[in-house]
Design an enzyme around this catalytic site. Structure first.
Site, PDB file in Angstrom:
ATOM      1  N   CYS A  38      36.868   3.686 -11.275  1.00 38.51           N
ATOM      2  CA  CYS A  38      36.528   4.387 -10.034  1.00 38.51           C
ATOM      3  C   CYS A  38      35.802   3.487  -9.049  1.00 38.51           C
ATOM      4  O   CYS A  38      35.629   3.866  -7.884  1.00 38.51           O
ATOM      5  CB  CYS A  38      35.687   5.629 -10.339  1.00 38.51           C
ATOM      6  SG  CYS A  38      34.226   5.281 -11.320  1.00 38.51           S
ATOM      7  N   LYS A  60      32.281  16.818 -24.446  1.00 41.49           N
ATOM      8  CA  LYS A  60      33.724  17.010 -24.527  1.00 41.49           C
ATOM      9  C   LYS A  60      34.399  15.753 -23.973  1.00 41.49           C
ATOM     10  O   LYS A  60      34.365  15.494 -22.779  1.00 41.49           O
ATOM     11  CB  LYS A  60      34.194  18.226 -23.719  1.00 41.49           C
ATOM     12  CG  LYS A  60      35.630  18.646 -24.114  1.00 41.49           C
ATOM     13  CD  LYS A  60      36.465  19.116 -22.928  1.00 41.49           C
ATOM     14  CE  LYS A  60      37.132  17.991 -22.196  1.00 41.49           C
ATOM     15  NZ  LYS A  60      38.259  17.347 -22.928  1.00 41.49           N
ATOM     16  N   GLU A  75      43.034   6.632  -3.948  1.00 44.91           N
ATOM     17  CA  GLU A  75      42.638   5.820  -5.091  1.00 44.91           C
ATOM     18  C   GLU A  75      43.887   5.506  -5.922  1.00 44.91           C
ATOM     19  O   GLU A  75      44.502   6.404  -6.484  1.00 44.91           O
ATOM     20  CB  GLU A  75      41.606   6.585  -5.914  1.00 44.91           C
ATOM     21  CG  GLU A  75      40.876   5.769  -6.944  1.00 44.91           C
ATOM     22  CD  GLU A  75      39.758   6.554  -7.605  1.00 44.91           C
ATOM     23  OE1 GLU A  75      38.846   5.920  -8.146  1.00 44.91           O
ATOM     24  OE2 GLU A  75      39.801   7.803  -7.587  1.00 44.91           O
ATOM     25  N   GLU A 101      29.762  12.375 -11.115  1.00 45.42           N
ATOM     26  CA  GLU A 101      30.198  11.039 -10.723  1.00 45.42           C
ATOM     27  C   GLU A 101      31.702  11.114 -10.539  1.00 45.42           C
ATOM     28  O   GLU A 101      32.453  11.208 -11.507  1.00 45.42           O
ATOM     29  CB  GLU A 101      29.807  10.029 -11.806  1.00 45.42           C
ATOM     30  CG  GLU A 101      29.867   8.588 -11.324  1.00 45.42           C
ATOM     31  CD  GLU A 101      31.147   7.894 -11.734  1.00 45.42           C
ATOM     32  OE1 GLU A 101      32.031   7.738 -10.845  1.00 45.42           O
ATOM     33  OE2 GLU A 101      31.281   7.525 -12.892  1.00 45.42           O
TER      34      GLU A 101
END
Length: 474
Positions: free
Chosen positions: A280, A171, A378, A246
């Site tokens: 990331c 997906k 982040e 992850e």
């Protein structure tokens, strides 16, 4: 451009209407994909389950042959795939081409690595007994991939799963599904049997719940935010689903006073400003030893100020748009908070919007402090905050002061200082004088709240294998 589901070897459009895919550089419609949900996800899983018995018994050599056909097709069509990627995600075309080549590297690596799935025989404790350990594919694998690397994250999961003998249901992110559709078209051309690979586009919440609850799914592999990863982990507890997660990062970038400053600046540029900071593993917090902070900041300011911002398809563009309004507003919020708390803008600090397209200029902030949002969250944007430190021990303490542990970077010419820092950083990936450490043959993954498991390298194949112990009494 119309995308479709790919289920048991057929392209279909079932679902609750369509999802519009927007070009983030222009704000204009690019295409559509079907808005699938529980029914489509269930059919895809059933297709993968039906194909698993036969596919899992094929030889590693046969699976490698198909993977290499896919690899070759991907490289032959890399310009077309990269243009689709740039149009729906925004990154500069040169970066998009690099992502396709990176994706192909995972496919070729696991085509070969799949031939090296070894069991072993263990000496028994008494006569007339044999102890064997076998490796076998885990089963049907469900995958949820992010928008920022729509080709690479697909290949990094799909290639080892197929090499191990698993069947696969994917997906893609709703912001960037068209790249995945094209990648699947090429995989179909490579000749994978019906049901071995399946693709469903649509509602993340609806499809995700089916992935985590369907009894035929034996592994879920996900790349995305820590918050969503935790939710998927909760949902997976009922079926004890094998997980690879992850998740988010907040990478420190440490520059010691004996570092090659020019090399360190290049490292920051490669790590921080790639994909407009929407990775990331990008350096999110830059710690520079106080005796060199002035020189380093000046050189970074000059380098960042030279970057060209614009549509990723335009010649010479190095920074594309942020993916959407939410991402743009978060970057604005982080920069304004830093300025309000005493940071100095050396370059950038502003952006522009054009017809629902959101661009933010490469930004370098001096005098960052630990109470700023940009040093605690982040950012996912082209913002480089610089904070000074006195000692190596202080740098390590500042770097580890986060719930994340995905990637970290440091620059030093000293073997002893570098060894100390490398061994004391609580991160799954550490770049020593290297701003781009990712490679197909190396394990990628994080510690703490940055995830579970590894992708890439030998470890990436092990993630799709079960270990079976067989005790034989003769």
């Amino acid at each position: 451009m119309e995308g479709k589901h790919y289920i048991y070897g057929e392209w279909t459009t079932e679902g609750d209407g369509v999802i519009n895919v927007i070009n983030p550089a222009t704000g204009e419609p690019l295409g559509t994909v079907p808005n699938g949900g529980e029914a489509e996800a269930t059919r895809a899983i059933e297709a993968a389950d039906a194909a698993f018995p036969e596919w899992s018994k094929t030889t590693a050599y046969h699976r490698a042959e198909l993977l290499m056909k896919w690899h070759d097709l991907l490289l032959e069509n890399k310009q077309e795939v990269a243009e689709i990627l740039t149009k729906e995600m925004g990154k500069p075309l040169a970066e998009a081409i690099g992502e396709i080549e990176y994706s192909a590297a995972f496919i070729s690596w696991y085509a070969e690595e799949g031939k090296r799935v070894y069991g072993r025989t263990i000496p028994a404790s008494k006569e007339g007994k044999r102890i064997q350990v076998n490796k076998q594919p885990v089963g049907v694998v469900a995958s949820i991939t992010p928008w920022n690397f729509p080709a690479a994250m697909m290949a990094r999961k799909m290639a080892p799963a197929l090499a191990a003998g698993c069947t696969f249901v994917a997906k893609p992110a709703k912001l960037t599904p068209l790249t995945a559709v094209k990648v699947y078209e090429l995989a179909e051309q490579a000749g994978f049997p019906k049901g071995v690979i399946n693709l469903v586009t649509g509602s993340a919440s609806k499809i995700g719940k089916v992935f985590t609850s369907h009894p035929s799914v034996r592994k879920l592999t996900f790349t995305g935010s820590t918050e969503i990863g935790k939710e998927l982990m909760k949902q997976s507890s009922e079926t004890m689903l094998n997980l690879s997660l992850e998740l988010g990062g907040h990478a420190p970038f440490i520059v010691l006073d004996d570092a090659n400053i020019d090399l360190a600046v290049k490292g920051v540029m490669a790590s921080k400003f790639r994909n407009a900071g929407q990775t990331c593993v990008c350096g999110n917090r830059i710690y520079v030893q106080e005796s060199i902070v002035e020189e380093f900041s000046r050189k970074l300011q000059e380098a960042a100020g030279d970057l060209k911002v614009g549509n990723g398809l335009d010649e010479g563009v190095e920074i594309g748009p942020l993916v959407d309004k939410d991402g743009y507003e978060k970057v604005e919020k982080h920069v304004q908070d830093a300025v309000d708390k005493g940071a100095k803008v050396l370059v950038g600090g502003d952006g522009r919007t054009e017809n629902d397209a959101y661009f933010y200029n490469p930004t370098v902030l001096l005098n960052a402090s630990s109470d700023m949002l940009v040093m605690n969250e982040e950012t996912f944007g082209p913002v480089a905050p610089i904070m000074s430190f006195k000692t190596d021990e202080e740098a390590v303490k500042l770097a580890n002061d986060t719930r994340f542990g995905l990637a970290a970077y440091f620059f030093t010419e000293s073997m002893s200082r570098g060894t100390y820092i490398a061994e004391n950083l609580d991160y799954g990936i550490v770049g020593w004088n290297d701003g781009l450490p990712s490679a197909a043959q190396a394990p990628f993954g994080g510690m703490k709240e940055s995830g579970i498991g590894r992708e890439g390298g030998q470890e990436g194949l092990e993630a799709f294998l079960e270990t079976k112990y067989i005790s034989i009494q003769l």
